[in-house]
Design a protein around this motif. Structure first.
Motif, PDB file in Angstrom:
ATOM      1  N   ASP B 241       0.855  -1.191   0.000  1.00 42.89           N
ATOM      2  CA  ASP B 241       0.000   0.000   0.000  1.00 42.89           C
ATOM      3  C   ASP B 241       0.896   1.249   0.000  1.00 42.89           C
ATOM      4  O   ASP B 241       1.577   1.548   0.979  1.00 42.89           O
ATOM      5  N   VAL B 243       0.173   4.409   0.036  1.00 39.02           N
ATOM      6  CA  VAL B 243      -0.199   5.468   0.985  1.00 39.02           C
ATOM      7  C   VAL B 243       0.344   5.158   2.378  1.00 39.02           C
ATOM      8  O   VAL B 243       0.872   6.037   3.056  1.00 39.02           O
ATOM      9  N   MET B 244       0.237   3.903   2.802  1.00 40.46           N
ATOM     10  CA  MET B 244       0.767   3.561   4.118  1.00 40.46           C
ATOM     11  C   MET B 244       2.292   3.665   4.110  1.00 40.46           C
ATOM     12  O   MET B 244       2.902   4.074   5.100  1.00 40.46           O
ATOM     13  N   PHE B 246       3.924   5.822   2.386  1.00 39.80           N
ATOM     14  CA  PHE B 246       4.166   7.262   2.515  1.00 39.80           C
ATOM     15  C   PHE B 246       4.090   7.703   3.976  1.00 39.80           C
ATOM     16  O   PHE B 246       4.927   8.464   4.459  1.00 39.80           O
ATOM     17  N   ALA B 282      -3.677   2.128  -2.936  1.00 35.44           N
ATOM     18  CA  ALA B 282      -2.878   2.942  -3.852  1.00 35.44           C
ATOM     19  C   ALA B 282      -1.642   2.195  -4.321  1.00 35.44           C
ATOM     20  O   ALA B 282      -0.922   1.595  -3.523  1.00 35.44           O
TER      21      ALA B 282
END
Lengths: 414, 414
Positions: B241, B243-244, B246, B282
């Motif tokens: 993922d 986003v995670m 990030f 994402a």
């Protein structure tokens, strides 16, 4: 061919799936055919072109759902409803939604071409905005049909560019003046075929998953408000940096969810940073949480901790949470599930019961009529992605199970 | 009035600042006047309209910098160059950049209206794309002028909508056919007035900050590659993922920078998530890091740990770092700094030496000619924001210090 049962045409069905994949298709096999877009208009036009020579009756409703009805011998009886959705994620694939719609069209086409006219109407439906990627929340069309959400709230939704859902519905209706409006009705049964969007069936080598129910889902929009500042001058100690608040909140939420229950699905898929300029400390971040679990108790407990974790992790920014969707788990109709299993067995097609981890329009139909779903495998469990894939054999098996089940349902006496 | 020195007109200068704030202005006092945009064209047109009655000579160059020159008595001598930039952040304010340009215009206007024609040319400059919010990196115009970056690299830059910088430069030039091209030249001195964009001067109650140097800056683009998936079905354990990833990387980077040195400024202001759909895990996140410190040693050490922290924190996603800008700290010319201090003292205007935390075009000019900057206070240290504010008294004081300093420089013999 089973005695007395017509066969679907696997080549026609596959060719239509590939034709539909061109509408909104982009290089690499992906599809961008979002609700009420120009691509969605083109998909409607293609469906109507296929329906016309079969004598299917087109109709729509206030929420821009599309119905194509094979008239039954007794028009007064409640119809059998079958279908799914034509809209896709912005970087979606060739099977999510559209497989169910085209398998349904194939069902009525096979009946019509075999000269079989069941007692009840069979309506093929394409629900508006299942995906929810353009207008939030998803499943607006089935929510309207099932009376879950009023048309005013649906029309008020706006997409990321500010387009108003109501105006886009009107634009679709205006583009198809020959498709009359139809009031919502109560079907005798609803069946939705879909790709699994998970790895279970492929791993087991089983073509049909008879879905016992859908896991519950909560979606929230979280807003973090900080203070804009200059990246070179604003001292670190005094900053209210909304991006850093997002990083803290996202990590804290995921850490909690991973520990709370191994079956929880927790996703932050959409993040908007304002002003999103490289040398400006961000003053605002808005993001979406997608939370799912088969148990309503676990789901509700997980949803309840979101607001306090956001408020704590956001500091010194301010964090607020708005619940967009709270959809509990639901069970499908056991009799319909048994009929689907029997239809698969009757064709020597392997099947197994399973739960749905993804939400579907059938969730809302289950509240108004006996409803069921079945899945076919998809490659590597990948969905919402250009790599989404299913085999022609599994697609054909699904359509045949649908046809055999629907024919029996449509012949049922009141 | 100081004996023999003309005065600037504070009302004219303020009125012009407010007029320029209307170009790209939006409700709440903010300004969106990004480089080479239609708003930038309008700002050029306004500058040319003000310059024409004074007999200033307009010119531009390959990088779309704007020059307005007050001719000196000896055209063969290297000119004095003064100015700043007209472009703003997308949600910028009324003073960043434009104060320096209009204080410079006021300087030559006061001289021209007083009938004072110094020995050397005085050129007012508005540098193209200082902010870097539309085309990256910032300060392209001064980089070209100082020979730091070639015109081909500048023309190749693209904005978020895919517009090509070179085409936008050509569009600007085509809109102003009467403004001739001029080759880069070596000024005898460069002075840039600017708002502080920090809280120091306001807190001290001092109108003029004589800038000793600019802190170094590194900007990077970080790309995190994961695997897209369905939010309801993809098991948490197998996810990649982005986003995670990030959230982990951003937190780890900030934690490191806060511990490494209290003077570090670390900002993630721009984050792009793909596909950025609520129910899709994402597959990719691209973000920018803005890192600054007055000491080159501290800056370089901080920049060096970014790549390993990204690679480690991104797992199981892949993280890569691309350095966009590596600008070391620089010192300004001591003689020019002394002249600015003397000019302030001569008018009984308070002044103090200070460092610049923000980057400015003067950074690049300092490499080719004696250069200096001075700051005026801005309210609460807020910049790159609609709340950006400066007082008429401080604006006037700054323009007067500039005029007095420039007049002496422009009379200097070779």
């Amino acid at each position: 061919m089973t005695a007395g049962q017509p066969d679907i045409d696997p080549d026609r069905l596959w060719a239509r799936l590939m034709r539909m994949a061109e509408i909104g298709g982009f290089p690499g096999g992906g599809v961008n055919r979002q609700a009420l877009s120009d691509q969605d208009h083109a998909a409607w036009r293609q469906m109507l072109d296929w329906a016309a020579p079969l004598g299917l009756e087109p109709a729509t409703d206030a929420a821009a759902n599309l119905f194509l009805t094979l008239p039954g011998r007794d028009r007064a009886l409640p119809p059998v409803l079958i279908g799914s959705h034509l809209d896709s994620q912005p970087t979606g694939g060739r099977f999510d939604g559209v497989f169910g719609v085209l398998a349904s069209l194939e069902t009525v086409e096979a009946l019509a071409r075999a000269g079989l006219w069941p007692r009840r109407d069979i309506a093929v439906v394409a629900w508006m905005n299942e995906e929810g990627s353009r207008f939030a929340p998803g499943m607006m069309g089935s929510e309207y049909f099932a009376g879950v959400r009023g048309i005013a709230a649906i029309r008020d939704a706006r997409d990321a560019e500010g387009a108003i859902c109501g105006a886009e519905i009107d634009r679709l209706h205006a583009a198809f003046p020959a498709v009359p409006l139809r009031a919502p009705f109560v079907p005798t049964a609803y069946i939705e075929p879909h790709i699994e969007q998970g790895p279970e069936l492929e791993a087991a080598g089983v073509p049909i998953g008879v879905v016992s129910g859908i896991q519950g889902k909560v979606t929230c929009e979280v807003t973090l408000i900080g203070q804009r500042g200059h990246a070179g001058t604003a001292p670190m100690a005094g900053r209210k940096d909304a991006v850093m608040a997002f990083a803290r909140v996202a990590t804290a939420l995921q850490d909690h969810m991973l520990q709370a229950d191994p079956g929880i699905r927790f996703t932050i898929g959409r993040v908007e940073v304002h002003p999103n300029a490289p040398s400006v400390v961000a003053g605002e971040v808005v993001f979406r949480i997608d939370l799912r679990h088969p148990s309503n108790d676990v789901l509700d407990a997980a949803a309840e901790v979101i607001a306090p974790i956001v408020a704590q992790g956001a500091l010194p920014c301010a964090g607020t949470v708005r619940v967009l969707v709270h959809a509990p788990s639901n069970d499908f109709d056991p009799d319909l599930c048994a009929r689907l299993a029997a239809a698969a067995g009757g064709r020597d097609i392997g099947f197994r019961p399973m739960a749905s981890a993804a939400g579907h329009d059938a969730r809302h139909l289950a509240a108004i009529c006996p409803s069921a779903m079945f899945f076919i495998p998809c490659k590597d469990g990948i969905s919402h992605d250009p790599a989404e894939s299913a085999t022609p054999a599994d697609v054909a098996a699904g359509a045949q199970v649908l046809l055999d089940t629907v024919l029996a349902l449509a012949e049922q006496a009141p």
